[in-house]
Structures are given as structure tokens and as C-alpha cells.
Write a protein that holds these residues in place. Structure first.
Motif, PDB file in Angstrom:
ATOM      1  N   LEU A 242      -6.280  22.493  48.482  1.00  0.00           N
ATOM      2  CA  LEU A 242      -7.337  21.559  48.874  1.00  0.00           C
ATOM      3  C   LEU A 242      -8.060  21.942  50.168  1.00  0.00           C
ATOM      4  O   LEU A 242      -9.299  21.818  50.226  1.00  0.00           O
ATOM      5  N   PRO A 243      -7.395  22.403  51.225  1.00  0.00           N
ATOM      6  CA  PRO A 243      -8.135  22.763  52.445  1.00  0.00           C
ATOM      7  C   PRO A 243      -9.213  23.820  52.219  1.00  0.00           C
ATOM      8  O   PRO A 243     -10.171  23.904  52.992  1.00  0.00           O
ATOM      9  N   LYS A 244      -9.044  24.605  51.163  1.00  0.00           N
ATOM     10  CA  LYS A 244     -10.050  25.632  50.858  1.00  0.00           C
ATOM     11  C   LYS A 244     -11.002  25.199  49.744  1.00  0.00           C
ATOM     12  O   LYS A 244     -12.223  25.352  49.866  1.00  0.00           O
ATOM     13  N   THR A 245     -10.467  24.649  48.662  1.00  0.00           N
ATOM     14  CA  THR A 245     -11.325  24.304  47.518  1.00  0.00           C
ATOM     15  C   THR A 245     -12.084  23.005  47.737  1.00  0.00           C
ATOM     16  O   THR A 245     -13.153  22.801  47.176  1.00  0.00           O
ATOM     17  N   MET A 246     -11.506  22.061  48.500  1.00  0.00           N
ATOM     18  CA  MET A 246     -12.155  20.793  48.873  1.00  0.00           C
ATOM     19  C   MET A 246     -12.531  19.930  47.680  1.00  0.00           C
ATOM     20  O   MET A 246     -13.508  19.177  47.730  1.00  0.00           O
ATOM     21  N   GLN A 247     -11.744  19.976  46.586  1.00  0.00           N
ATOM     22  CA  GLN A 247     -12.094  19.183  45.409  1.00  0.00           C
ATOM     23  C   GLN A 247     -10.878  18.908  44.547  1.00  0.00           C
ATOM     24  O   GLN A 247      -9.849  19.593  44.661  1.00  0.00           O
ATOM     25  N   CYS A 248     -11.015  17.888  43.706  1.00  0.00           N
ATOM     26  CA  CYS A 248      -9.959  17.564  42.752  1.00  0.00           C
ATOM     27  C   CYS A 248      -9.926  18.612  41.641  1.00  0.00           C
ATOM     28  O   CYS A 248     -10.914  19.310  41.392  1.00  0.00           O
TER      29      CYS A 248
ATOM     30  N   SER B 118     -13.352  25.389  42.052  1.00  0.00           N
ATOM     31  CA  SER B 118     -12.000  25.623  42.583  1.00  0.00           C
ATOM     32  C   SER B 118     -11.592  27.097  42.491  1.00  0.00           C
ATOM     33  O   SER B 118     -10.403  27.417  42.387  1.00  0.00           O
ATOM     34  N   LEU B 119     -12.560  27.991  42.551  1.00  0.00           N
ATOM     35  CA  LEU B 119     -12.279  29.425  42.552  1.00  0.00           C
ATOM     36  C   LEU B 119     -12.532  30.062  43.922  1.00  0.00           C
ATOM     37  O   LEU B 119     -12.261  31.245  44.098  1.00  0.00           O
ATOM     38  N   MET B 120     -13.045  29.271  44.878  1.00  0.00           N
ATOM     39  CA  MET B 120     -13.427  29.883  46.146  1.00  0.00           C
ATOM     40  C   MET B 120     -13.048  29.013  47.328  1.00  0.00           C
ATOM     41  O   MET B 120     -12.676  27.840  47.179  1.00  0.00           O
TER      42      MET B 120
END
Length: 503
Positions: free
Chosen positions: A123-129, A182-184
Motif C-alpha cells: 500500500l505505501p507504494k501502490t496507494m490503492q485497494c 497496482s503495478l507501480m
């Protein structure tokens, strides 16, 4: 010679194209339906070649209708639905049907990641569910269930990136779209090997195309594409953008005081900021097309599509009668709802026909119906339930933002004066309705204008091309009525929680 801008929108099951002037005048629009394929339960797909042919036909129809010299089109840009997956080989030929963002085949992968705490680690990197139609889950599913397909795959693309490839012959990913996959690492705007490793797909890193920005010219219309679309060979093609960004631009979403809502197939509720929100309470934080800005999104398939389903199932005779009278069945629906008062009925409708923004197992239902209720009351409950669904999303967003500016509303609900008034009354906030019929295409055209150098930035482009057709002020007399009805909606939702798994 005047300059024109072409926007393409593949945000739903209809391929749309629109031609606009640099002051936002809608010169011509056209659309062509694409076929939804459901080969197995939970699989929603479409044939990529069919998608391209429908898009090419829409472009050609716009050029023919407008009678504009194709050489006068300064730039083309595409918008499209986010997530899903369009797998092609190294030459760009599809190796599998395009997978649409409503697909659920990979839900077990997401469930396992949630159980293992992968969502919290990334989550800290992708920032999404995480959800089943994201390409991380779909790539893992295809690897395990269709290994022969994966052997042929050369690139993993998004919907509008495939269409852009068919226009210019170059394979790229685009930042706004891929930042929602959610790949970056959304903060850096780059692919992240640790994220891919967490999902167990690090070996697929080579499938991810090089990233371009929305307003970056990343190729020109090829001779083959020109022959199919009627565009001039050599016309610049911009990177394009995620459809939620396109709707944001077409609404004039350029500063942090505004809230943009799309009330269509999905309930999309979003705002922008220079600071990203990293929270498991927010559906998605992604990169916005305006440099150094992030887009915070709360969304679910709980909006106006509920009304469309209801009309399809129960208003067929009214559709025929309305057509014979030269009007739309939606005119009748608006008259029926407009003929009722907010405090006249207490029916609660949960708008979960296509998904839920509460419990994942929740289903749509009416609660509180009596024999004296008529269909006008039932329709009002649908209208209200959809607005309350949007309100639930906005309450989550407002944990990190105050709703200080107007609501910018687009989508099917924005065409109904009765519904727009309801949005204004429930939120007790002015609602602004942008002008135009194909706002996704307009947003893409705005992007094309920046890419072509017609405008120095998105802010100036929106000032020139976005027009507000009307503003609906809230009725203070309805504030308490709707506050009570929303509280009842929440109580019904909470009380049904224990029984959802029974369905």
C-alpha cells in the motif's frame, strides 16, 4: 486553417469519437457498440479486433459528418477504461480477448493476497485497494490457468493503449492508466520490482511497456490506420489518459477545491491534490494528468446503471410508447419522480445490482414498500439510493478533504434535472453540469490540445474548452428530509449485514 482536436473514448462497451474546436465546440460525435463476451461466469471480455474496428468506424463517421479536412486535425488522443488486461505479442497482435474491468475470475488471488497481508505491504507504494480486475491478479490467473497464452504474450496493455497502438504502431504504457493498476510505485511514477515480487509476478516485468505521459506525442497516425479511419497519415497521437482523468478534465477539474462525480455505470467520486492520500480507506490514489498532481478516487458499480437495469426489466411497454411519441422513456421516468415529494415515501433502495460499496456480498433490494406505493415511489427510491451511494463514497474521501467547492457532475444522472436537484439537496452543495454529450471524448481532446501545443498546460486548455451548461443550487428546505433518509439508508445497510452471505 482552424485547428481541430479528436478525442476517442473507450470507457465502456461503446466506442466513441468526438471532434472539437479549440474553444470546446462539439463539431461532431459518433459511437459504435462493441460486443461484451461472457464465455464463463465471472469472465467479461471483448474481441480486441472488434474494439478497434468499432473505434475506426466511429472516427470515420465523425470525419464524414463534420466535413472537416482531416489535415486540419492537430492531434488525436484516446481515453479508456482502467485496469482489465489486453495481452498482445511482441508485434502487437492480440493473443487473448481483451479483459474488461468488471471481470472477477481472479478474485481468489486477491482474497489470498488480502489474507497474507500483501495489500498492507504494498500500500505505501501502490496507494490503492486490490481488486480482481487489476492486471496483477489477471496476469497471475492467466499464467496459472492459460499457460499457452502467456507463452505467446509480449506486452500487457490497457484498453486505450491498444487503440493508440493501432493508430501509431508504437507500444507504450501511459502514466495515469498504469498508476491505477497496482503495478507501480505511484509516488515515483515507475514500475516497482518489490511490488511485482509481492504479487508473485516479478518474472512478468518484461511484459510492461515503457511509460509515457498523457500529453506526450508518442507517434503519428500510420498509413494503415489512416486508410481505416479517414485520418490524415502523420497526424500526431498523444499518450492519452485513464477515463476518470478524461472526465475530470471535461468537468474542469484543475484545482483542489473541486469534487468531480461521474454518475454512470460506476459511481466515481474524485478530487485532486499535490499530496497523495495513502489509506486503506480510499479505493484508489493514482497520478492525475496535470503534472505533480494525484487523483483520489472512491468508486463502485453502484450508480445510474441500476436505473437502466430497472427500466430494461419493467418499462419495455413504456419505451415503445415513448418512442411512438417521439420522446425518451427517461422523460417519463423524470416526470414520475418529479411528481413525488422527498418526504412522501420512506422506501430504501440499496443500489447493489452490479456490485457494492459496503459488504462485498451485499445485494440490491427495496425495503419499506407498502401496497399504497406506486412505481413513481419505487423510481424515487432508486434515484435516492444512487445518490446515497455516492454520499457514502464522498464521506470516505472527506476523511482527508473538506468539500469546499462545487460538485462537478457528469454521467447519465446529469441529464436528469430531477436527479441533479437531488444531488444538490443531499450534499447541500451547488452542482455544476458541464456542457457536451461525450465528455470522455472531450477530455481526451483537451489532452490532445496540450500535446499539440495548442495550449501550454491543462489549466489553460480547460479554461478554453470546458463550458458549464447549468448550475443547480441546493434547496435548504430538503436538507433535514434527506439527512433523515440517508440515516435510514445506513441503518438498513447495517441491519442486513449478517444475512448477505446467505445470498
Amino acid at each position: 486553417m482552424p485547428q481541430y482536436l479528436l478525442g476517442i473514448d473507450n470507457g465502456g462497451t461503446v466506442a466513441k469519437a468526438g471532434l472539437f474546436t479549440a474553444v470546446g465546440e462539439e463539431v461532431a460525435v459518433a459511437s459504435r457498440k462493441t460486443e461484451m463476451l461472457t464465455p464463463r461466469p465471472g469472465h467479461t471480455e471483448r474481441d480486441a479486433e472488434n474494439l478497434w474496428q468499432a473505434t475506426a468506424e466511429a472516427i470515420r463517421a465523425v470525419i464524414e459528418e463534420s466535413k472537416v479536412d482531416p489535415a486540419a486535425i492537430a492531434c488525436v488522443a484516446c481515453a479508456g477504461h482502467g485496469n482489465g488486461l489486453y495481452l498482445v505479442d511482441k508485434q502487437g497482435s492480440p493473443v487473448y480477448n481483451g479483459i474488461i474491468s468488471t471481470d472477477t475470475r481472479a478474485k481468489d488471488y486477491v482474497a489470498r493476497w488480502l489474507e497474507d497481508g500483501v495489500d498492507r505491504r504494498v500500500l505505501p507504494k501502490t496507494m490503492q485497494c486490490l481488486w480482481a480486475a487489476q492486471p496483477n491478479a489477471l496476469l497471475a490467473w492467466i499464467r496459472d490457468n492459460e499457460p499457452e497464452v502467456m507463452k505467446k504474450a509480449g506486452w500487457a496493455m490497457m484498453c486505450k493503449d491498444y487503440i493508440r497502438f493501432r493508430l501509431n504502431g508504437h507500444i507504450h504504457a501511459e502514466l495515469t492508466d498504469y498508476s491505477g493498476t497496482s503495478l507501480m510505485n505511484v509516488g515515483t511514477g515507475e514500475y516497482d520490482d518489490e511490488v511485482l515480487e509481492a504479487f508473485g509476478i516479478a518474472d512478468m516485468r518484461d511484459l510492461l511497456p515503457p511509460i509515457v505521459r498523457s500529453e506526450e506525442v508518442c507517434g503519428r497516425v500510420t498509413a494503415a490506420a489512416a486508410a481505416e479511419t479517414g485520418l490524415a497519415e502523420g497526424t500526431p497521437v498523444a499518450g492519452g489518459l485513464f477515463d476518470i482523468d478524461a472526465c475530470g478534465l471535461a468537468s474542469g477539474l484543475t484545482d483542489e477545491t473541486q469534487m468531480c462525480m461521474v454518475a454512470g455505470t460506476w459511481s466515481c467520486n474524485q478530487y485532486i491534490s499535490r499530496e497523495p492520500v495513502v489509506s486503506d480507506q480510499i479505493f484508489m490514489t493514482s497520478r492525475y494528468c496535470i503534472p505533480d498532481h494525484f487523483l483520489m478516487l472512491e468508486a463502485s458499480p453502484t450508480s445510474a446503471s441500476n436505473l437502466e437495469w430497472f427500466i430494461t426489466q419493467f418499462f419495455e411497454a413504456d419505451k415503445v410508447a415513448a418512442r411512438q411519441q417521439g420522446r425518451s422513456v427517461y422523460d417519463l421516468v423524470n416526470e414520475l419522480v418529479g411528481g413525488t415529494k422527498p418526504d412522501e415515501s420512506k422506501i430504501v433502495f440499496l443500489p447493489f445490482l452490479f456490485g457494492s460499496n459496503a459488504d462485498p456480498d451485499a445485494k440490491a433490494c427495496f425495503v419499506g414498500m407498502g401496497s399504497w406505493h406506486g412505481r413513481a415511489h419505487v423510481l424515487r427510491a432508486i434515484f435516492e439510493g444512487v445518490v446515497f451511494g455516492h454520499k457514502a463514497h464522498v464521506e470516505r474521501l472527506m476523511q482527508s478533504k473538506d468539500l469546499s467547492g462545487p460538485i462537478l457532475l457528469t454521467g447519465g444522472a446529469a441529464r436528469s434535472d430531477v436527479w441533479v436537484q437531488m444531488f444538490a439537496d443531499v450534499f447541500q452543495t451547488p452542482v455544476e453540469i458541464p456542457a457536451g454529450t461525450e465528455l470522455g471524448a472531450l477530455g481526451a481532446a483537451i489532452c490532445a490540445g496540450v500535446a499539440a501545443g495548442v495550449f501550454p498546460n491543462y489549466q489553460d486548455a480547460c479554461k478554453a474548452m470546458v463550458k458549464i451548461s447549468r448550475v443547480q443550487e441546493p434547496n435548504l428546505d430538503n436538507k433535514d428530509v434527506y439527512a433523515t433518509k440517508y440515516e435510514r439508508y445506513q441503518k438498513v445497510l447495517a441491519s442486513l449485514g449478517p444475512v448477505w452471505k446467505e445470498f
